[in-house]
Design a protein around this motif. Sequence first.
Motif, PDB file in Angstrom:
ATOM      1  N   VAL A   1       0.845  -1.201   0.000  1.00 26.26           N
ATOM      2  CA  VAL A   1       0.000   0.000   0.000  1.00 26.26           C
ATOM      3  C   VAL A   1       0.875   1.244   0.000  1.00 26.26           C
ATOM      4  O   VAL A   1       0.461   2.298  -0.469  1.00 26.26           O
ATOM      5  CB  VAL A   1      -0.959  -0.021   1.213  1.00 26.26           C
ATOM      6  N   GLY A   2       2.091   1.130   0.528  1.00 34.30           N
ATOM      7  CA  GLY A   2       2.997   2.268   0.536  1.00 34.30           C
ATOM      8  C   GLY A   2       3.228   2.874   1.905  1.00 34.30           C
ATOM      9  O   GLY A   2       3.797   3.958   2.008  1.00 34.30           O
ATOM     10  N   VAL A   3       2.810   2.187   2.956  1.00 38.92           N
ATOM     11  CA  VAL A   3       3.078   2.688   4.307  1.00 38.92           C
ATOM     12  C   VAL A   3       4.315   1.994   4.851  1.00 38.92           C
ATOM     13  O   VAL A   3       4.673   0.898   4.420  1.00 38.92           O
ATOM     14  CB  VAL A   3       1.878   2.469   5.261  1.00 38.92           C
ATOM     15  N   GLY A   4       4.965   2.660   5.786  1.00 39.81           N
ATOM     16  CA  GLY A   4       6.090   2.034   6.459  1.00 39.81           C
ATOM     17  C   GLY A   4       5.572   1.095   7.536  1.00 39.81           C
ATOM     18  O   GLY A   4       4.575   1.393   8.203  1.00 39.81           O
ATOM     19  N   ILE A   5       6.214  -0.037   7.684  1.00 40.67           N
ATOM     20  CA  ILE A   5       5.838  -1.018   8.711  1.00 40.67           C
ATOM     21  C   ILE A   5       7.089  -1.427   9.472  1.00 40.67           C
ATOM     22  O   ILE A   5       8.064  -1.881   8.870  1.00 40.67           O
ATOM     23  CB  ILE A   5       5.194  -2.281   8.088  1.00 40.67           C
TER      24      ILE A   5
ATOM     25  N   THR B   1       4.447  -0.593  14.186  1.00 41.50           N
ATOM     26  CA  THR B   1       4.292   0.842  13.981  1.00 41.50           C
ATOM     27  C   THR B   1       4.100   1.079  12.494  1.00 41.50           C
ATOM     28  O   THR B   1       4.938   0.693  11.680  1.00 41.50           O
ATOM     29  CB  THR B   1       5.513   1.629  14.498  1.00 41.50           C
ATOM     30  N   VAL B   2       2.973   1.681  12.169  1.00 40.69           N
ATOM     31  CA  VAL B   2       2.656   2.047  10.794  1.00 40.69           C
ATOM     32  C   VAL B   2       3.068   3.506  10.635  1.00 40.69           C
ATOM     33  O   VAL B   2       2.701   4.344  11.452  1.00 40.69           O
ATOM     34  CB  VAL B   2       1.145   1.877  10.506  1.00 40.69           C
ATOM     35  N   THR B   3       3.844   3.803   9.579  1.00 39.88           N
ATOM     36  CA  THR B   3       4.276   5.173   9.337  1.00 39.88           C
ATOM     37  C   THR B   3       3.627   5.676   8.055  1.00 39.88           C
ATOM     38  O   THR B   3       3.725   5.039   7.011  1.00 39.88           O
ATOM     39  CB  THR B   3       5.808   5.263   9.218  1.00 39.88           C
ATOM     40  N   LEU B   4       2.928   6.796   8.167  1.00 40.35           N
ATOM     41  CA  LEU B   4       2.222   7.401   7.040  1.00 40.35           C
ATOM     42  C   LEU B   4       2.980   8.631   6.563  1.00 40.35           C
ATOM     43  O   LEU B   4       3.326   9.494   7.377  1.00 40.35           O
ATOM     44  CB  LEU B   4       0.806   7.801   7.458  1.00 40.35           C
ATOM     45  N   ALA B   5       3.227   8.688   5.272  1.00 38.70           N
ATOM     46  CA  ALA B   5       3.901   9.824   4.643  1.00 38.70           C
ATOM     47  C   ALA B   5       5.250  10.134   5.287  1.00 38.70           C
ATOM     48  O   ALA B   5       5.721  11.260   5.244  1.00 38.70           O
ATOM     49  CB  ALA B   5       2.998  11.059   4.687  1.00 38.70           C
ATOM     50  N   GLY B   6       5.859   9.137   5.910  1.00 39.48           N
ATOM     51  CA  GLY B   6       7.158   9.318   6.531  1.00 39.48           C
ATOM     52  C   GLY B   6       7.149  10.182   7.771  1.00 39.48           C
ATOM     53  O   GLY B   6       8.183  10.420   8.376  1.00 39.48           O
ATOM     54  N   MET B   7       5.963  10.669   8.172  1.00 33.61           N
ATOM     55  CA  MET B   7       5.908  11.608   9.297  1.00 33.61           C
ATOM     56  C   MET B   7       5.031  11.128  10.444  1.00 33.61           C
ATOM     57  O   MET B   7       5.370  11.318  11.594  1.00 33.61           O
ATOM     58  CB  MET B   7       5.383  12.962   8.823  1.00 33.61           C
ATOM     59  N   ILE B   8       3.887  10.569  10.130  1.00 33.33           N
ATOM     60  CA  ILE B   8       2.932  10.194  11.180  1.00 33.33           C
ATOM     61  C   ILE B   8       3.183   8.753  11.582  1.00 33.33           C
ATOM     62  O   ILE B   8       3.064   7.836  10.771  1.00 33.33           O
ATOM     63  CB  ILE B   8       1.477  10.375  10.699  1.00 33.33           C
ATOM     64  N   LYS B   9       3.537   8.558  12.835  1.00 35.26           N
ATOM     65  CA  LYS B   9       3.778   7.217  13.362  1.00 35.26           C
ATOM     66  C   LYS B   9       2.540   6.779  14.137  1.00 35.26           C
ATOM     67  O   LYS B   9       2.007   7.522  14.942  1.00 35.26           O
ATOM     68  CB  LYS B   9       5.009   7.203  14.245  1.00 35.26           C
ATOM     69  N   ALA B  10       2.113   5.547  13.833  1.00 34.37           N
ATOM     70  CA  ALA B  10       0.898   5.011  14.442  1.00 34.37           C
ATOM     71  C   ALA B  10       1.212   3.667  15.104  1.00 34.37           C
ATOM     72  O   ALA B  10       1.161   2.614  14.469  1.00 34.37           O
ATOM     73  CB  ALA B  10      -0.176   4.848  13.364  1.00 34.37           C
ATOM     74  N   PRO B  11       1.549   3.679  16.405  1.00 32.94           N
ATOM     75  CA  PRO B  11       1.868   2.427  17.090  1.00 32.94           C
ATOM     76  C   PRO B  11       0.615   1.588  17.375  1.00 32.94           C
ATOM     77  O   PRO B  11      -0.417   2.116  17.782  1.00 32.94           O
ATOM     78  CB  PRO B  11       2.521   2.887  18.394  1.00 32.94           C
ATOM     79  N   CYS B  12       0.747   0.278  17.117  1.00 30.22           N
ATOM     80  CA  CYS B  12      -0.363  -0.661  17.282  1.00 30.22           C
ATOM     81  C   CYS B  12       0.168  -1.957  17.891  1.00 30.22           C
ATOM     82  O   CYS B  12       1.366  -2.202  17.898  1.00 30.22           O
ATOM     83  CB  CYS B  12      -0.973  -1.017  15.928  1.00 30.22           C
ATOM     84  N   ARG B  13      -0.770  -2.800  18.324  1.00 29.13           N
ATOM     85  CA  ARG B  13      -0.422  -4.143  18.799  1.00 29.13           C
ATOM     86  C   ARG B  13      -1.450  -5.117  18.239  1.00 29.13           C
ATOM     87  O   ARG B  13      -2.651  -4.848  18.279  1.00 29.13           O
ATOM     88  CB  ARG B  13      -0.426  -4.188  20.323  1.00 29.13           C
ATOM     89  N   VAL B  14      -0.969  -6.246  17.733  1.00 26.08           N
ATOM     90  CA  VAL B  14      -1.873  -7.275  17.216  1.00 26.08           C
ATOM     91  C   VAL B  14      -2.676  -7.846  18.386  1.00 26.08           C
ATOM     92  O   VAL B  14      -2.101  -8.246  19.403  1.00 26.08           O
ATOM     93  CB  VAL B  14      -1.096  -8.395  16.486  1.00 26.08           C
TER      94      VAL B  14
ATOM     95  N   GLY C   1      -4.756  -3.141  17.454  1.00 28.87           N
ATOM     96  CA  GLY C   1      -5.366  -2.055  18.205  1.00 28.87           C
ATOM     97  C   GLY C   1      -4.365  -0.951  18.448  1.00 28.87           C
ATOM     98  O   GLY C   1      -3.150  -1.173  18.441  1.00 28.87           O
ATOM     99  N   THR C   2      -4.896   0.235  18.658  1.00 27.42           N
ATOM    100  CA  THR C   2      -4.051   1.415  18.823  1.00 27.42           C
ATOM    101  C   THR C   2      -3.399   1.471  20.197  1.00 27.42           C
ATOM    102  O   THR C   2      -3.984   1.082  21.209  1.00 27.42           O
ATOM    103  CB  THR C   2      -4.868   2.694  18.590  1.00 27.42           C
ATOM    104  N   LEU C   3      -2.175   1.969  20.193  1.00 32.12           N
ATOM    105  CA  LEU C   3      -1.409   2.184  21.416  1.00 32.12           C
ATOM    106  C   LEU C   3      -1.212   3.681  21.615  1.00 32.12           C
ATOM    107  O   LEU C   3      -1.468   4.479  20.707  1.00 32.12           O
ATOM    108  CB  LEU C   3      -0.047   1.490  21.316  1.00 32.12           C
ATOM    109  N   THR C   4      -0.730   4.058  22.770  1.00 32.87           N
ATOM    110  CA  THR C   4      -0.447   5.458  23.080  1.00 32.87           C
ATOM    111  C   THR C   4       0.429   6.069  21.984  1.00 32.87           C
ATOM    112  O   THR C   4       1.417   5.470  21.580  1.00 32.87           O
ATOM    113  CB  THR C   4       0.268   5.561  24.442  1.00 32.87           C
ATOM    114  N   GLY C   5       0.020   7.231  21.480  1.00 36.19           N
ATOM    115  CA  GLY C   5       0.748   7.918  20.422  1.00 36.19           C
ATOM    116  C   GLY C   5       0.110   7.779  19.054  1.00 36.19           C
ATOM    117  O   GLY C   5       0.451   8.513  18.134  1.00 36.19           O
ATOM    118  N   HIS C   6      -0.828   6.841  18.900  1.00 34.20           N
ATOM    119  CA  HIS C   6      -1.517   6.655  17.617  1.00 34.20           C
ATOM    120  C   HIS C   6      -2.475   7.827  17.404  1.00 34.20           C
ATOM    121  O   HIS C   6      -3.101   8.302  18.351  1.00 34.20           O
ATOM    122  CB  HIS C   6      -2.301   5.338  17.645  1.00 34.20           C
ATOM    123  N   PRO C   7      -2.624   8.315  16.159  1.00 32.29           N
ATOM    124  CA  PRO C   7      -3.529   9.445  15.910  1.00 32.29           C
ATOM    125  C   PRO C   7      -5.012   9.098  16.046  1.00 32.29           C
ATOM    126  O   PRO C   7      -5.850   9.984  16.135  1.00 32.29           O
ATOM    127  CB  PRO C   7      -3.207   9.883  14.484  1.00 32.29           C
TER     128      PRO C   7
END
Length: 168
Positions: free
Chosen positions: A53-57, A71-84, A99-105
């Motif tokens: 898809v083009g996101v950082g993983i 951690t999913v990274t969008l546009a190289g700037m937005i970091k979205a930490p998750c846990r399976v 699911g989202t962890l602290t720091g996810h948008p």
Amino acid sequence: MSFTYEEVGATREAGTCPEGYHSLHVRTRIGEGEEVFRRAAEAILTWEMHRAVGVGIEADKDRAEPGCDVTVTLAGMIKAPCRVVWTVDERRRAGCAYGTLTGHPECGEEAFVVDRTGDGTVWLTVTAFSRPAKWYTRAGGMAARQFQHAYARRCGTALRKLCAGLDM
């Protein structure tokens, strides 16, 4: 880090959207046959679909499993930490949810499941429930939700391309 919501695992139940969240349900036809299903399942469970898809993983495991931090990274700037939170790998159904962890948008959960129906058709279903967790996702309002829908559709497109030519 801890989850940012109480309803951990709720995406396992089809049609479940906890009160106070926006729901998402996008279903995309991927192809037909056992080979398409197996390829699609592997692409989801090894993060290949997300990367396509083009996101950082960044994941602490090569394969999705409960407890794996991603951690999913969008546009190289937005970091979205998750846990399976759950995985499934069955004869006709495979995928995972995180699911989202602290720091996810956002605050909530998203599931990516591929299934093979009785007629052999392979489908990707992306389901989620979420609400804004950061000022910019709150300010984004409907645009943020539209981005999430576009991302789910793009997952289907990427997975279909990864499975191209395997139909039987």
